[in-house]
Design a protein around this motif. Structure first.
Motif, PDB file in Angstrom:
ATOM      1  N   CYS A 183       0.852  -1.194   0.000  1.00 13.48           N
ATOM      2  CA  CYS A 183       0.000   0.000   0.000  1.00 13.48           C
ATOM      3  C   CYS A 183       0.885   1.240   0.000  1.00 13.48           C
ATOM      4  CB  CYS A 183      -0.912   0.017   1.226  1.00 13.48           C
ATOM      5  SG  CYS A 183      -1.840   1.563   1.389  1.00 13.48           S
ATOM      6  N   CYS A 206      -5.391   7.815   4.011  1.00 15.90           N
ATOM      7  CA  CYS A 206      -5.729   6.798   3.014  1.00 15.90           C
ATOM      8  C   CYS A 206      -7.251   6.678   2.944  1.00 15.90           C
ATOM      9  CB  CYS A 206      -5.098   5.457   3.364  1.00 15.90           C
ATOM     10  SG  CYS A 206      -5.820   4.674   4.813  1.00 15.90           S
ATOM     11  N   CYS A 214      -2.184   0.522  10.753  1.00 18.72           N
ATOM     12  CA  CYS A 214      -2.103  -0.210   9.490  1.00 18.72           C
ATOM     13  C   CYS A 214      -1.957  -1.723   9.654  1.00 18.72           C
ATOM     14  CB  CYS A 214      -0.916   0.295   8.658  1.00 18.72           C
ATOM     15  SG  CYS A 214      -1.077   2.003   8.104  1.00 18.72           S
ATOM     16  N   GLN A 241      -0.631   4.465  -0.453  1.00 15.76           N
ATOM     17  CA  GLN A 241      -1.472   5.659  -0.345  1.00 15.76           C
ATOM     18  C   GLN A 241      -0.902   6.741   0.570  1.00 15.76           C
ATOM     19  OE1 GLN A 241      -5.680   5.598   0.144  1.00 15.76           O
ATOM     20  NE2 GLN A 241      -5.985   4.011  -1.371  1.00 15.76           N
TER      21      GLN A 241
END
Length: 345
Positions: free
Chosen positions: A258, A276, A327, A260
Motif C-alpha cells: 500500500c 488513506c 495499518c 497511499q
C-alpha cells in the motif's frame, strides 16, 4: 530523453514534486518534503442508494450526518493544487449530489494536465452529462449485472445500464473504469459482467474485496483459504477472454503493498484529512485520520504531513519495520476473511 526530463523539471511543479517523492522513497526517508501527488475529494457523504455491500448502509448516522465539500474549503489548498498531479472525486457518497459539483470540477480542471477521475454509481448522470467532458476517467460502481446488481443495490439494473448507454453515446472515446465489490455473488456473476462490459469499450475493471460491515454479510466473504486456488484459476480464464484489464489484489500473498500515505491524501466533505481511503467514516476504529489542517502555507502543510503517525507508517513501509496499530490489520493490506470483517452492527 534526459534533456526532456530536465525541461520537465524546470517547467512543471507537479513533475518536480513527483521526482522529489520518488527520491525520498529511494532514500527511505521517514520525513517528506514532497506534497501529495494524488488528492481524493469526498464531495459528499450522502448517497441516493443503500447498497448491502457498502459501509454507508451500516455506519453511525449521527456521527456521519450529511456533509458537502465547498469550493471555499478547496481554495485554502491552492498551494497543493500547484504541485499535485491527480484528483479523484468520490468516496462512500455519490459526488453528483453535491450542488457545487460543477464549480468543484472547474476548480480541479483549471489546469488541463491534471488527471481528474470521478467515481459514481451511474444513476444520476443524465443531468450532469455535459459537464463530464472535463473528467478524464469515469469509474462506475457496479456490483454485478441484472439480478445480482439488483440484489446488492435494491434498484433496477436499467438505471445504471441507461447511465452507461448515455455516457458512451455522448463520449464514445472517453476512458471508463468499473469498480466491483468482490464477494461470492459478484464472483459467480463475473463472466456475465465482463461479457456485458465488452460492448462498452471499458478500459479496466477493479475487483475490490468486500469489507464485511454487517453480521448478515459474513457468508458473502469470498476469501477463505480453501477457495483461493479456484478463484485464481477462474480469474486467469476471464483475463484471457477479454481485452479489459482486470485489476485485483494479489490475494495469494499474505500482505498487499500500500502506497497511499506515501503519495496521497483524502479530504473529507467536512475538511478532515485522511492518510488513506480505508475506513474513512467516523466511528470506525481503523481510521487513519490526520485531523484538520489549520494552517495556510505549504510549509505548514509539510509539518502537518510529517506528524508522528505518518513517520511511523513510512518507517514501516519503506524501512520494513513493524506497522503500528493504524495499518497492522488494514483490510486493504491483508485480504483474508478475518481482516475483511469490519462489522458495524
Amino acid at each position: 530523453m534526459f534533456l526532456n526530463q530536465i525541461k520537465n523539471l524546470s517547467k512543471s511543479a507537479p513533475y518536480r514534486n513527483f521526482i522529489l517523492n520518488k527520491i525520498e522513497r529511494i532514500f527511505l526517508r521517514s520525513s517528506f518534503f514532497s506534497l501529495p501527488i494524488v488528492i481524493q475529494l469526498e464531495l459528499t457523504n450522502l448517497c441516493n442508494l443503500s447498497c448491502k455491500t457498502c459501509g454507508h448502509s451500516y455506519w453511525d448516522k449521527e456521527k456521519n450526518s450529511p456533509k458537502f465539500l465547498s469550493v471555499d474549503l478547496l481554495k485554502r489548498y491552492e498551494f497543493l493544487y500547484k504541485t499535485c498531479s491527480e484528483f479523484l472525486l468520490g468516496g462512500y457518497g455519490e459526488p453528483l449530489l453535491n450542488k457545487s459539483f460543477v464549480e468543484i470540477l472547474d476548480w480541479c480542471k483549471r489546469d488541463p494536465n491534471k488527471l481528474v477521475t470521478i467515481i459514481t454509481n451511474g444513476t444520476l448522470l443524465e443531468d450532469k452529462i455535459s459537464f463530464l467532458k472535463k473528467v478524464d476517467i469515469v469509474t462506475f460502481s457496479m456490483d454485478g449485472i441484472h439480478q445480482v446488481y439488483e440484489h446488492h443495490r435494491d434498484i433496477s439494473f436499467t438505471k445504471i445500464h441507461k447511465g452507461l448507454e448515455i455516457f458512451r453515446s455522448v463520449y464514445p472515446n472517453k476512458r471508463i473504469h468499473v469498480n466491483v465489490v468482490w464477494n461470492k455473488k459478484t464472483d459467480q456473476n463475473l463472466y456475465k459482467l465482463v461479457n456485458f462490459l465488452n460492448d462498452y469499450q471499458i478500459e479496466q475493471v477493479n475487483l475490490l474485496p468486500e469489507k464485511i460491515y454487517s453480521l448478515d454479510r459474513q457468508d458473502e466473504c469470498l476469501f477463505e483459504a480453501k477457495d483461493l486456488h479456484d478463484i485464481y484459476m477462474k480469474l486467469q480464464d476471464i483475463k484471457n477472454s477479454t481485452s479489459i484489464k482486470i485489476n485485483h489484489p494479489n490475494f495469494l500473498k499474505a500482505e498487499q503493498v500500500c502506497n497511499q500515505p506515501l503519495d496521497s491524501i483524502f479530504i473529507l466533505s467536512d475538511g478532515e484529512i485522511m492518510a488513506c481511503c480505508s475506513a474513512i467514516f467516523k466511528g470506525s476504529n481503523e481510521r487513519f485520520s490526520l485531523g484538520y489542517f489549520a494552517g495556510n502555507l505549504k510549509e505548514d502543510f509539510q509539518s502537518f504531513m510529517n506528524q508522528e503517525k505518518m513517520i511511523e507508517y513510512r518507517k514501516a513501509r519503506l524501512q520494513k519495520k513493524p506497522y503500528g496499530s493504524l495499518c497492522e490489520n488494514c483490510a486493504f493490506r491483508k485480504v483474508q476473511k478475518s481482516y475483511l470483517n469490519r462489522s458495524l452492527n
